[in-house]
Scaffold this motif. Structure first.
Motif, PDB file in Angstrom:
ATOM      1  N   GLY A 156       0.767  -1.236   0.000  1.00 17.86           N
ATOM      2  CA  GLY A 156       0.000   0.000   0.000  1.00 17.86           C
ATOM      3  C   GLY A 156       0.800   1.290   0.000  1.00 17.86           C
ATOM      4  N   GLU A 157       2.043   1.240  -0.460  1.00 20.36           N
ATOM      5  CA  GLU A 157       2.870   2.442  -0.512  1.00 20.36           C
ATOM      6  C   GLU A 157       3.243   2.735  -1.964  1.00 20.36           C
ATOM      7  OE1 GLU A 157       3.428   4.287   2.125  1.00 20.36           O
ATOM      8  OE2 GLU A 157       2.549   2.872   3.559  1.00 20.36           O
ATOM      9  N   ASP A 158       3.104   3.996  -2.368  1.00 23.49           N
ATOM     10  CA  ASP A 158       3.292   4.359  -3.771  1.00 23.49           C
ATOM     11  C   ASP A 158       4.731   4.195  -4.254  1.00 23.49           C
ATOM     12  OD1 ASP A 158       0.632   5.003  -3.983  1.00 23.49           O
ATOM     13  OD2 ASP A 158       0.934   7.160  -3.693  1.00 23.49           O
ATOM     14  N   ASN A 159       5.698   4.160  -3.350  1.00 22.80           N
ATOM     15  CA  ASN A 159       7.103   4.044  -3.769  1.00 22.80           C
ATOM     16  C   ASN A 159       7.571   2.598  -3.847  1.00 22.80           C
ATOM     17  OD1 ASN A 159       6.969   3.842  -0.917  1.00 22.80           O
ATOM     18  ND2 ASN A 159       9.106   4.468  -0.692  1.00 22.80           N
ATOM     19  N   VAL A 160       6.647   1.653  -3.811  1.00 22.31           N
ATOM     20  CA  VAL A 160       6.961   0.238  -4.039  1.00 22.31           C
ATOM     21  C   VAL A 160       6.653  -0.067  -5.498  1.00 22.31           C
ATOM     22  CG1 VAL A 160       6.450  -2.145  -3.426  1.00 22.31           C
ATOM     23  CG2 VAL A 160       6.507  -0.383  -1.653  1.00 22.31           C
ATOM     24  N   LEU A 161       7.695  -0.329  -6.279  1.00 20.45           N
ATOM     25  CA  LEU A 161       7.567  -0.510  -7.715  1.00 20.45           C
ATOM     26  C   LEU A 161       7.926  -1.940  -8.115  1.00 20.45           C
ATOM     27  CD1 LEU A 161       9.248   2.853  -8.806  1.00 20.45           C
ATOM     28  CD2 LEU A 161       6.804   2.382  -8.453  1.00 20.45           C
ATOM     29  N   ILE A 162       7.611  -2.287  -9.344  1.00 19.87           N
ATOM     30  CA  ILE A 162       7.826  -3.646  -9.841  1.00 19.87           C
ATOM     31  C   ILE A 162       9.116  -3.702 -10.659  1.00 19.87           C
ATOM     32  CG2 ILE A 162       6.802  -5.573 -11.102  1.00 19.87           C
ATOM     33  CD1 ILE A 162       5.218  -4.549  -8.618  1.00 19.87           C
ATOM     34  N   HIS A 163       9.837  -4.787 -10.479  1.00 18.11           N
ATOM     35  CA  HIS A 163      11.114  -5.013 -11.153  1.00 18.11           C
ATOM     36  C   HIS A 163      10.977  -6.268 -12.010  1.00 18.11           C
ATOM     37  CE1 HIS A 163      15.723  -5.917 -10.426  1.00 18.11           C
ATOM     38  NE2 HIS A 163      15.330  -6.304 -11.629  1.00 18.11           N
ATOM     39  N   LEU A 164      10.956  -6.093 -13.319  1.00 19.82           N
ATOM     40  CA  LEU A 164      10.874  -7.207 -14.256  1.00 19.82           C
ATOM     41  C   LEU A 164      12.262  -7.658 -14.673  1.00 19.82           C
ATOM     42  CD1 LEU A 164       7.968  -6.120 -16.651  1.00 19.82           C
ATOM     43  CD2 LEU A 164       7.863  -7.806 -14.805  1.00 19.82           C
ATOM     44  N   ASP A 165      12.413  -8.953 -14.881  1.00 23.70           N
ATOM     45  CA  ASP A 165      13.686  -9.560 -15.261  1.00 23.70           C
ATOM     46  C   ASP A 165      13.392 -10.598 -16.335  1.00 23.70           C
ATOM     47  OD1 ASP A 165      15.821 -11.560 -15.291  1.00 23.70           O
ATOM     48  OD2 ASP A 165      16.600 -10.645 -13.477  1.00 23.70           O
ATOM     49  N   THR A 166      13.965 -10.420 -17.525  1.00 31.58           N
ATOM     50  CA  THR A 166      13.615 -11.306 -18.644  1.00 31.58           C
ATOM     51  C   THR A 166      14.022 -12.754 -18.393  1.00 31.58           C
ATOM     52  OG1 THR A 166      15.671 -10.719 -19.813  1.00 31.58           O
ATOM     53  CG2 THR A 166      13.671  -9.451 -20.345  1.00 31.58           C
ATOM     54  N   TYR A 167      15.107 -12.968 -17.656  1.00 34.72           N
ATOM     55  CA  TYR A 167      15.513 -14.342 -17.343  1.00 34.72           C
ATOM     56  C   TYR A 167      14.417 -15.063 -16.561  1.00 34.72           C
ATOM     57  CZ  TYR A 167      17.737 -18.159 -14.785  1.00 34.72           C
ATOM     58  OH  TYR A 167      18.015 -19.377 -14.224  1.00 34.72           O
TER      59      TYR A 167
END
Length: 293
Positions: free
Chosen positions: A177-188
């Protein structure tokens, strides 16, 4: 619509260069990162006890490089555990790592922040997930006070039982619930867990905060079977302007403990500089092509 002509910062993982964070190793990684034309160095904090933070910050500043930090946890310091003493150790590691990231001049701390890095013998429990949410909410609130962001790196089933897909990561971010938590995608990892490399990018959309580009076998980009053209076009579709970091591991470089955790059993390459120069050109070409549509 495709991205505009602004250039995404292009990074390289320090483990392309060195296996630890001793002063000599960090100086070498910074030198090689600058020489091969990257904008940012990602430093894994698995070896942070050996890191001379002040010297590393000065080296990065002198080279004009940005920095991001990443890490996973250990089973005896796992915030997804039901054992509160284990959770407490993991939370301390996370807060200490956030402080190191800030002291290096970084604004983005990412990785498997939610669990140990390794194969679990059972599914995540409800109690364990509640512990993850509680710990990462506190970490995100601390980070927000320093204008920093957290990344939830999506890792495959053999490295975590908490977040394996973009959908998992979005659910966890929503619960934190915090706006500064973002998603990190990794193609592997996406190659193992997702149906393709496009739909997860679109699903994450403007919550995407960091990208790892790595081949299906973690070797030279373009030497495996991943559809990077589709992936980079998807990044263009959502207007992603954040960092894209090349990540590749070889047992020739990675220290034994981490190499074992990541199941790096063979030397996929031995010349990090050749690998990195190739990756920098490959990523630059993909970005140029995706903007030319």
């Amino acid at each position: 619509m495709p991205t505009d002509t602004a250039t995404n910062p292009i990074g390289v993982h320090a483990l392309v260069w060195v296996g630890d964070t001793s002063p000599r190793s960090v100086a070498y990684a910074v030198e090689k990162t600058e020489a091969t034309g990257f904008d940012l160095l990602e430093i894994s904090l698995h070896d942070s006890g050996n890191l001379d933070v002040a010297a590393a910050r000065e080296a990065l500043r002198s080279a004009g490089l940005g920095v991001a930090c990443s890490r996973g946890l250990a089973f005896d310091a796992d915030v997804s555990s039901e054992d509160l003493a284990v959770v407490e150790r993991g939370e301390k590691l996370l807060h200490d790592s956030l402080a190191i990231t800030r002291a290096l001049g970084g604004t983005h701390f990412t990785g498997a922040l939610y669990s140990a890095l390794g194969k679990y013998g059972r599914p995540l429990t409800d109690a364990g997930r509640r512990n993850v949410v509680t710990v990462l909410r506190r970490l995100a609130q601390e980070a927000a006070g320093e204008s920093m962001t957290l990344g939830l790196e999506i890792c495959n089933r053999y490295e975590t039982n908490v977040v394996n897909t973009a959908h998992d990561a979005l659910r966890l971010a929503e619960d934190i619930g915090e706006d500064n938590v973002l998603i990190h995608l990794d193609t592997y990892h996406m190659n193992i867990e997702e149906d393709d490399l496009v739909r997860p990018v679109h699903e994450v959309g403007d919550r995407l905060g960091y990208v790892h580009v790595g081949e299906n076998h973690r070797g030279y980009l373009g030497s495996g079977h991943l559809d990077f053209t589709a992936f980079f076009h998807a990044l263009g579709d959502i207007g992603y302007s954040g960092t894209i970091t090349f990540e590749s591991f070889s047992s020739a470089v990675v220290m034994r403990g981490l190499s074992n955790d990541l199941a790096i059993w063979r030397n996929l390459w031995s010349d990090g500089e050749d690998l990195a120069r190739h990756a920098r050109a490959f990523i630059g070409n993909q970005l140029h092509t995706s903007r030319s549509r």
